[in-house]
Scaffold this active site. Structure first.
Site, PDB file in Angstrom:
ATOM      1  N   ASP A  13     -10.014  44.668  13.476  1.00 49.26           N
ATOM      2  CA  ASP A  13      -9.603  43.550  13.116  1.00 49.26           C
ATOM      3  C   ASP A  13      -9.984  42.680  13.702  1.00 49.26           C
ATOM      4  O   ASP A  13      -9.469  41.971  14.912  1.00 49.26           O
ATOM      5  CB  ASP A  13      -7.367  43.839  14.381  1.00 49.26           C
ATOM      6  CG  ASP A  13      -7.110  45.242  14.134  1.00 49.26           C
ATOM      7  OD1 ASP A  13      -7.192  45.119  12.673  1.00 49.26           O
ATOM      8  OD2 ASP A  13      -6.135  46.401  14.981  1.00 49.26           O
ATOM      9  N   LYS A  16     -11.577  40.526   9.432  1.00 45.71           N
ATOM     10  CA  LYS A  16     -12.676  40.673   8.094  1.00 45.71           C
ATOM     11  C   LYS A  16     -11.629  40.202   6.282  1.00 45.71           C
ATOM     12  O   LYS A  16     -12.430  39.435   5.586  1.00 45.71           O
ATOM     13  CB  LYS A  16     -12.583  42.566   7.946  1.00 45.71           C
ATOM     14  CG  LYS A  16     -13.429  42.840   8.876  1.00 45.71           C
ATOM     15  CD  LYS A  16     -13.332  44.271   8.710  1.00 45.71           C
ATOM     16  CE  LYS A  16     -11.911  45.243   9.226  1.00 45.71           C
ATOM     17  NZ  LYS A  16     -11.634  44.753   9.974  1.00 45.71           N
ATOM     18  N   GLY A  40      -5.339  46.003   8.263  1.00 43.95           N
ATOM     19  CA  GLY A  40      -4.065  45.982   7.610  1.00 43.95           C
ATOM     20  C   GLY A  40      -4.521  44.013   7.922  1.00 43.95           C
ATOM     21  O   GLY A  40      -5.760  44.527   8.640  1.00 43.95           O
ATOM     22  N   HIS A  41      -5.587  43.304   6.517  1.00 39.83           N
ATOM     23  CA  HIS A  41      -5.975  42.538   6.865  1.00 39.83           C
ATOM     24  C   HIS A  41      -4.752  41.046   6.216  1.00 39.83           C
ATOM     25  O   HIS A  41      -4.783  40.915   5.409  1.00 39.83           O
ATOM     26  CB  HIS A  41      -6.885  42.848   5.443  1.00 39.83           C
ATOM     27  CG  HIS A  41      -8.368  44.119   5.841  1.00 39.83           C
ATOM     28  ND1 HIS A  41      -9.218  44.539   4.997  1.00 39.83           N
ATOM     29  CD2 HIS A  41      -8.450  44.702   7.413  1.00 39.83           C
ATOM     30  CE1 HIS A  41     -10.034  45.531   5.787  1.00 39.83           C
ATOM     31  NE2 HIS A  41      -9.232  45.529   6.442  1.00 39.83           N
ATOM     32  N   GLN A 235     -12.063  48.679   9.325  1.00 42.47           N
ATOM     33  CA  GLN A 235     -11.605  49.039  10.068  1.00 42.47           C
ATOM     34  C   GLN A 235     -12.827  48.172  10.867  1.00 42.47           C
ATOM     35  O   GLN A 235     -13.557  47.161  10.472  1.00 42.47           O
ATOM     36  CB  GLN A 235     -11.780  50.932  11.477  1.00 42.47           C
ATOM     37  CG  GLN A 235     -10.237  51.373  10.223  1.00 42.47           C
ATOM     38  CD  GLN A 235     -10.172  51.304   8.417  1.00 42.47           C
ATOM     39  OE1 GLN A 235     -11.138  52.232   7.916  1.00 42.47           O
ATOM     40  NE2 GLN A 235      -9.201  51.373   9.072  1.00 42.47           N
TER      41      GLN A 235
HETATM   42  P1  GDP Z   1      -8.938  42.088   9.947  1.00 40.50           P
HETATM   43  O1  GDP Z   1      -8.459  43.860   9.811  1.00 40.50           O
HETATM   44  O2  GDP Z   1     -10.899  42.206  10.840  1.00 40.50           O
HETATM   45  O3  GDP Z   1      -8.598  41.752   9.099  1.00 40.50           O
HETATM   46  O4  GDP Z   1      -8.335  41.704  11.183  1.00 40.50           O
HETATM   47  P2  GDP Z   1      -6.486  41.344  11.150  1.00 40.50           P
HETATM   48  O5  GDP Z   1      -6.218  40.942  10.014  1.00 40.50           O
HETATM   49  O6  GDP Z   1      -5.583  42.468  11.537  1.00 40.50           O
HETATM   50  O7  GDP Z   1      -6.690  40.457  12.583  1.00 40.50           O
HETATM   51  C1  GDP Z   1      -6.587  39.549  12.776  1.00 40.50           C
HETATM   52  C2  GDP Z   1      -5.831  38.089  13.623  1.00 40.50           C
HETATM   53  O8  GDP Z   1      -6.582  37.210  13.905  1.00 40.50           O
HETATM   54  C3  GDP Z   1      -4.828  37.754  12.177  1.00 40.50           C
HETATM   55  O9  GDP Z   1      -3.813  37.278  12.541  1.00 40.50           O
HETATM   56  C4  GDP Z   1      -5.360  36.850  11.344  1.00 40.50           C
HETATM   57  O10 GDP Z   1      -4.774  35.968  11.258  1.00 40.50           O
HETATM   58  C5  GDP Z   1      -6.277  36.102  12.894  1.00 40.50           C
HETATM   59  N1  GDP Z   1      -7.003  35.418  12.947  1.00 40.50           N
HETATM   60  C6  GDP Z   1      -8.556  35.631  11.721  1.00 40.50           C
HETATM   61  N2  GDP Z   1      -9.375  34.508  12.610  1.00 40.50           N
HETATM   62  C7  GDP Z   1      -8.769  33.418  13.490  1.00 40.50           C
HETATM   63  C8  GDP Z   1      -9.182  32.471  14.150  1.00 40.50           C
HETATM   64  O11 GDP Z   1     -10.572  32.193  13.860  1.00 40.50           O
HETATM   65  N3  GDP Z   1      -8.554  32.115  15.373  1.00 40.50           N
HETATM   66  C9  GDP Z   1      -7.182  33.108  15.617  1.00 40.50           C
HETATM   67  N4  GDP Z   1      -6.845  32.113  16.268  1.00 40.50           N
HETATM   68  N5  GDP Z   1      -6.757  33.689  15.000  1.00 40.50           N
HETATM   69  C10 GDP Z   1      -7.476  34.450  14.245  1.00 40.50           C
HETATM   70  P1  IMO Z   2      -9.068  47.365   9.919  1.00 36.27           P
HETATM   71  O1  IMO Z   2      -9.008  47.865   8.746  1.00 36.27           O
HETATM   72  C1  IMO Z   2      -7.942  48.964  13.989  1.00 36.27           C
HETATM   73  C2  IMO Z   2      -7.196  53.076  14.618  1.00 36.27           C
HETATM   74  C3  IMO Z   2      -5.852  53.590  15.227  1.00 36.27           C
HETATM   75  C4  IMO Z   2      -6.505  55.082  15.480  1.00 36.27           C
HETATM   76  C5  IMO Z   2      -8.022  55.694  14.901  1.00 36.27           C
HETATM   77  C6  IMO Z   2      -7.649  56.336  14.173  1.00 36.27           C
HETATM   78  O2  IMO Z   2      -7.368  46.528  10.072  1.00 36.27           O
HETATM   79  O3  IMO Z   2     -10.037  46.415  11.076  1.00 36.27           O
HETATM   80  P2  IMO Z   2      -6.498  56.408  11.964  1.00 36.27           P
HETATM   81  O4  IMO Z   2      -5.329  56.094  11.172  1.00 36.27           O
HETATM   82  O5  IMO Z   2      -7.512  55.589  10.965  1.00 36.27           O
HETATM   83  O6  IMO Z   2      -6.813  58.568  11.353  1.00 36.27           O
HETATM   84  O7  IMO Z   2      -6.911  56.238  13.322  1.00 36.27           O
HETATM   85  O8  IMO Z   2      -7.837  53.994  13.969  1.00 36.27           O
HETATM   86  N1  IMO Z   2      -7.698  51.969  13.324  1.00 36.27           N
HETATM   87  C7  IMO Z   2      -7.748  50.675  13.635  1.00 36.27           C
HETATM   88  N2  IMO Z   2      -8.090  50.064  14.655  1.00 36.27           N
HETATM   89  N3  IMO Z   2      -8.111  47.764  12.402  1.00 36.27           N
HETATM   90  C8  IMO Z   2      -7.859  48.938  11.657  1.00 36.27           C
HETATM   91  O9  IMO Z   2      -7.956  48.426  10.170  1.00 36.27           O
HETATM   92  C9  IMO Z   2      -7.675  50.163  11.955  1.00 36.27           C
HETATM   93  N4  IMO Z   2      -7.286  51.442  11.294  1.00 36.27           N
HETATM   94  C10 IMO Z   2      -7.746  52.686  11.523  1.00 36.27           C
HETATM   95  O10 IMO Z   2      -5.580  52.985  15.247  1.00 36.27           O
HETATM   96  O11 IMO Z   2      -7.229  54.455  16.815  1.00 36.27           O
HETATM   97 MG    MG Z   3      -6.197  44.711  10.745  1.00 36.41          MG
END
Ligand code: GDP
Ligand code: IMO
Ligand code: MG
Length: 433
Positions: A13, A16, A40-41, A235
């Site tokens: 998270d 990416k 979840g991207h 991840q």
């Molecule tokens: P990922 O799994 O690495 O793609 O990240 P996620 O989408 O799960 O979580 C990142 C969260 O931060 C999302 O809700 C994005 O919309 C938000 N986000 C990304 N970059 C920024 C930033 O520079 N500032 C803020 N405030 N939010 C951001």
């Molecule tokens: P993105 O790509 C954050 C965590 C789960 C749990 C562990 C194992 O959005 O960054 P799993 O379902 O893979 O067997 O869970 O890994 N986890 C993540 N945490 N971002 C993710 O993906 C994750 N994918 C798995 O919360 O601790």
């Molecule tokens: Mg994510």
């Protein structure tokens, strides 16, 4: 041409999805190489936001080929839902997504097994996303899994039934029984309508057949003759099956080397390695988190950063930036460029802390420990907050001096340059330094 790689350097998270969407305008090919719908991207542009789980984040850019590589585990039901939502945005996913025959399929029973395994662990649970990730990778390494290419075989249904039967046997050992299409735990606390799940799944398999199912490694390597590619990690490095705090990890190789095995590209073909990190840390699920804040400051970061899971909605644990963990990730990934996300979340803070070392079981060290039960006490350096709204900054010149001092310190400690700073969730809120 090369494959550049985007990797999360923390516990997932990091942002990416946003950064791949930004960089994708320079890459005709975007690939996912590991993980599955546990990811979840989030992307945001033109007033719209979107969360992708299995599809590469280049899907909304014109003229990109989006590759789902052999290292990915694919749930056809989630994939179909995602693609139908993409189609509503005016993009035809069947035209710009290709899928490796070698990617493994997540079956409905894999999801039930994930839930059964977590329930059996009680308080020691991993905090899985319950998407069936671990059982699917387990079948892959046990050489029992079903792959995307198998859906084209005439005896696919027979092979499905055989694997499902093995899963029902395993579920019995977890105290689950299969009766009249339903799978139930002994205490009936968990119940799955397997029959309905399977009907949906088989329909989604038909949908999957509309896509180009290819020899991903051949396709990608031949595209590399004239085109460059970007590999999108899921991840984060600290959740890697080898290098994370095992067993509190996911079941795939989230590190740079995973891009080679998960796509079929040779190590020499890897170009830049973009390491993505937040200006603080978050983690979802169980496991060590050295800089975790269980106080009002942690809550403030969670609220200001909207730190709730993009896949499960769970509140994310929050804490200060952890440089020893980042150094570890940079070492195993070979990061060439750093990208700092979400510094804007810290805009209003008077003081910002950064862990520069640890005391592990009372002893000073800069190494991340093997032992997940070790007591890790971070050693902090404090910075004065910049107290300016970064979300409005459009260029490096507009960034406040206190923020520049903060990032200069991080670059010096890590020995790698920060090439982009993200100051908001939107595609446009990205500054190239
Ligand atoms: P990922 O799994 O690495 O793609 O990240 P996620 O989408 O799960 O979580 C990142 C969260 O931060 C999302 O809700 C994005 O919309 C938000 N986000 C990304 N970059 C920024 C930033 O520079 N500032 C803020 N405030 N939010 C951001
Ligand atoms: P993105 O790509 C954050 C965590 C789960 C749990 C562990 C194992 O959005 O960054 P799993 O379902 O893979 O067997 O869970 O890994 N986890 C993540 N945490 N971002 C993710 O993906 C994750 N994918 C798995 O919360 O601790
Ligand atoms: Mg994510």
């Amino acid at each position: 041409m090369k494959v550049d790689v985007v990797l999360g350097l923390q516990w997932g998270d990091e942002g990416k999805g946003k950064i791949v969407d930004v960089l994708a305008k320079n890459y005709p090919v975007i690939c996912r190489f590991q993980g599955g719908p546990n990811a979840g991207h989030s992307l945001q542009f033109s007033g719209k936001s979107f969360v992708l789980h299995s599809v590469p984040a280049g899907v909304f850019r014109k003229n990109t080929v989006n590759v789902i590589g052999n290292g990915v585990v694919l749930d056809p039901v989630i994939f179909q839902e995602e693609c139908q939502a993409i189609a509503k945005m005016g993009v035809d996913p069947t035209k710009n997504i290709i899928i490796s025959k070698r990617a493994h399929l997540i079956l409905p029973t894999h999801r039930v097994m994930d839930a059964a395994s977590e329930a059996s662990l009680g308080k020691a649970k991993i905090g899985s996303t319950l998407k069936g990730i671990t059982p699917t990778y387990t079948d892959k390494t046990a050489r029992k899994g079903l792959r995307v290419g198998d859906v084209l075989a005439p005896d696919f249904k027979k092979r499905y039934d055989s694997l499902r039967q093995k899963h029902l046997e395993t579920l019995k050992q977890f105290g689950f029984e299969y009766l009249k299409g339903k799978v139930k735990s002994q205490d009936a606390a968990l119940e799955f309508d397997l029959k309905t799940m399977e009907t949906e799944w088989m329909k989604a398999i038909d949908y999957l057949k509309k896509f180009r199912i290819v020899d991903g490694e051949y396709e990608l390597n031949s595209m590399l003759a004239t085109k460059k590619a970007l590999a999108e990690g899921a991840q984060g490095t600290m959740l890697d099956v080898d290098f994370g705090a095992y067993p509190f990890v996911t079941s795939s190789s989230t590190i740079c080397a995973g891009a080679c095995t998960g796509l079929g590209v040779a190590p020499g073909k890897i170009g830049k390695v973009y390491g993505v990190f937040k200006a603080y840390c978050t983690r979802v699920g169980s496991g060590p988190f050295p800089t975790e804040l269980s106080d009002a400051v942690g809550e403030e970061i969670r609220q200001k950063g909207h730190e709730f899971g993009a896949t499960t909605g769970r509140p994310r644990r929050t804490g200060w930036l952890d440089l020893p963990a980042l150094k570890f990730a940079i070492m195993v990934d070979g990061v060439t460029d750093l990208i700092m996300m979400k510094a804007d979340v810290l805009d209003t803070f008077d003081t910002i802390k950064v862990a520069v070392g640890y005391k592990v079981n009372g002893k000073k060290t800069d190494r991340y420990p093997f032992d997940t039960a070790a007591v890790i006490e971070p050693v902090y350096k404090e910075f004065k907050g910049w107290k300016k709204d970064l979300t409005k900054c459009k260029s490096g010149a507009e960034l406040p001096a206190a923020f520049k001092r903060y990032i200069a310190f991080i670059e010096k400690e890590l020995g790698v340059k920060i090439t982009y700073v993200s100051v908001g969730p939107d595609r446009s809120q990205t500054i190239k330094l």
